[in-house]
Design an enzyme around this catalytic site. Structure first.
Site, PDB file in Angstrom:
ATOM      1  CG  ASN A   1     102.735  13.906  16.453  1.00 22.79           C
ATOM      2  OD1 ASN A   1     103.202  13.098  15.633  1.00 22.79           O
ATOM      3  ND2 ASN A   1     103.037  13.871  17.741  1.00 22.79           N
ATOM      4  CD1 TRP A   2      98.572  12.877  11.191  1.00 18.93           C
ATOM      5  CD2 TRP A   2      99.294  11.793   9.358  1.00 18.93           C
ATOM      6  NE1 TRP A   2      97.908  13.388  10.109  1.00 18.93           N
ATOM      7  CE2 TRP A   2      98.325  12.752   8.969  1.00 18.93           C
ATOM      8  CE3 TRP A   2      99.885  10.996   8.374  1.00 18.93           C
ATOM      9  CZ2 TRP A   2      97.943  12.916   7.637  1.00 18.93           C
ATOM     10  CZ3 TRP A   2      99.514  11.166   7.052  1.00 18.93           C
ATOM     11  CH2 TRP A   2      98.543  12.120   6.688  1.00 18.93           C
ATOM     12  CE  LYS A   3     100.749  11.595  19.470  1.00 23.04           C
ATOM     13  NZ  LYS A   3     100.347  11.474  20.866  1.00 23.04           N
TER      14      LYS A   3
ATOM     15  CG  HIS B   1     105.776  13.956  21.531  1.00 21.22           C
ATOM     16  ND1 HIS B   1     105.271  12.967  22.334  1.00 21.22           N
ATOM     17  CD2 HIS B   1     104.703  14.611  21.016  1.00 21.22           C
ATOM     18  CE1 HIS B   1     103.946  13.018  22.300  1.00 21.22           C
ATOM     19  NE2 HIS B   1     103.579  14.005  21.508  1.00 21.22           N
TER      20      HIS B   1
ATOM     21  CD  GLU C   1     103.232   9.908  22.288  1.00 20.18           C
ATOM     22  OE1 GLU C   1     103.580   9.830  21.096  1.00 20.18           O
ATOM     23  OE2 GLU C   1     102.081  10.251  22.641  1.00 20.18           O
TER      24      GLU C   1
ATOM     25  CD  GLU D   1     102.216  17.950  22.750  1.00 20.95           C
ATOM     26  OE1 GLU D   1     101.217  17.956  22.033  1.00 20.95           O
ATOM     27  OE2 GLU D   1     103.069  17.055  22.712  1.00 20.95           O
TER      28      GLU D   1
ATOM     29  N   GLY E   1      96.394  12.205  24.601  1.00 22.89           N
ATOM     30  CA  GLY E   1      95.690  10.969  24.294  1.00 22.89           C
ATOM     31  C   GLY E   1      94.685  10.536  25.343  1.00 22.89           C
TER      32      GLY E   1
ATOM     33  CB  SER F   1      92.926  15.818  24.848  1.00 23.05           C
ATOM     34  OG  SER F   1      93.383  14.539  25.245  1.00 23.05           O
TER      35      SER F   1
ATOM     36  N   GLY G   1      97.341  15.528  18.094  1.00 26.78           N
ATOM     37  CA  GLY G   1      97.693  14.137  17.832  1.00 26.78           C
ATOM     38  C   GLY G   1      96.528  13.396  17.195  1.00 26.78           C
ATOM     39  N   GLY G   2      95.801  12.652  18.011  1.00 24.86           N
ATOM     40  CA  GLY G   2      94.732  11.765  17.537  1.00 24.86           C
ATOM     41  C   GLY G   2      93.774  12.417  16.543  1.00 24.86           C
TER      42      GLY G   2
HETATM   43  P1  PGA Z   1      96.630  14.031  21.357  1.00 23.42           P
HETATM   44  O1  PGA Z   1      98.224  14.066  21.183  1.00 23.42           O
HETATM   45  O2  PGA Z   1      96.076  15.195  20.593  1.00 23.42           O
HETATM   46  O3  PGA Z   1      96.225  12.699  20.787  1.00 23.42           O
HETATM   47  O4  PGA Z   1      96.343  14.151  22.823  1.00 23.42           O
HETATM   48  C1  PGA Z   1      98.923  15.286  21.227  1.00 23.42           C
HETATM   49  C2  PGA Z   1     100.390  15.051  21.025  1.00 23.42           C
HETATM   50  O5  PGA Z   1     100.928  14.034  21.498  1.00 23.42           O
HETATM   51  O6  PGA Z   1     101.069  15.869  20.386  1.00 23.42           O
END
Ligand code: PGA
Length: 262
Positions: A12-14, A101, A103, A170, A176, A215, A236-237
């Site tokens: 997930n590149w966000k 998600h 976010e 999650e 993050g 993470s 994510g990251g």
């Molecule tokens: P992260 O994000 O790997 O940067 O913790 C995961 C996500 O939000 O799907």
């Protein structure tokens, strides 16, 4: 008994990536996938602006990489300025879409009902929704992690999805932050989610993959993916660095093989 479910790793590149760097990154991943197959399905979730161009860049990987949206609207079309519908994502080349998600739940006030409406719109459009659930640190500290996940599942899983469903656990406090739950904590929640799926009418629970997210990095992926009940990860990251992401994808097989040896 070995699971019938093929693991899945989604990146997930966000809200990261312009055409130049995003397409180059996708092409680098396609080159790795074309050269050596991972033992998992691999799904990229780029920003919507890049989906069409990345779909073309993934062609050399001959179907080994799939695309996902990061969100979709509940409605199939109409006067919803700024929104992107599930049929539009399917048309652009997506097979999946993330919904719920944290976010979006936290930053955009999305309720369980909204997440369910989006998930159902995805299923109707022929996409597989990746429905995200997870507790905050306050909720976990209060001993409410399973209650929160239960309520999110009850409120946001699409009805009659059959096998067209992926769930991502999650924990919000792990996203993050570089913090991850213990193996026992992950196993507990995944077993709980599996039980809930089995008790939900209209869902082919045995076929539904339950991912861990929060993470996931090259140095912890094998440990997390080897946990009983974990069918891969939502990354994510670390998915923005293709070497790291590919290492994570390869960890799927490694983790499972290690698991199988006991
Ligand atoms: P992260 O994000 O790997 O940067 O913790 C995961 C996500 O939000 O799907």
């Amino acid at each position: 008994m070995a699971s019938m479910r093929r693991p899945l790793v989604a990146g997930n590149w966000k809200m990261n990536g312009l055409r130049a760097d995003g397409v180059a990154r996708a092409a680098a991943l396609a080159a790795k996938a074309a050269a050596g197959a991972a033992e998992c399905d691999i799904v990229l979730c780029p920003p919507a602006t890049l989906i069409t161009e990345i779909a073309a860049a993934l062609a050399p990987a001959e179907g080994r990489l799939m695309l996902s949206g990061q969100d979709c609207a509940p409605a199939p079309g109409g006067a919803f300025t700024g929104d992107i519908s599930a049929p539009m994502l399917a048309d652009a080349g997506c097979k999946f879409v993330i919904v719920g998600h944290s976010e979006r739940r936290a930053g955009h006030g999305e309720s369980d009902a909204v997440v369910r409406a989006k998930a159902e719109a995805a299923v109707t459009a022929g996409l597989v929704p990746i429905v995200c659930v997870g507790e905050t640190d306050t909720e976990r500290d209060a001993g409410r992690a399973l209650d929160v996940v239960a309520a999110q599942l009850a409120g946001s899983l699409p009805k009659a999805a059959g096998s067209a469903l992926v769930v991502a656990y999650e924990p919000v406090w792990a996203i993050g932050t570089g913090r991850t739950p213990t193996t026992a904590e992950v196993a507990e929640v995944h077993a709980f989610i599996r039980d809930r799926l089995a008790a939900t009418p209209g869902i082919a629970a045995a076929a539904v993959r339950v991912l861990y997210g929060g993470s996931v990095k090259p140095d912890n992926a094998a440990r997390l993916f080897a946990v009983e009940g974990v069918d891969g990860g939502l990354v994510g990251g670390a998915s923005l660095n293709i070497n790291d992401f590919w290492t994570i994808c390869l960890s799927c097989g490694r983790g499972r093989r290690r698991d199988a040896r006991g």
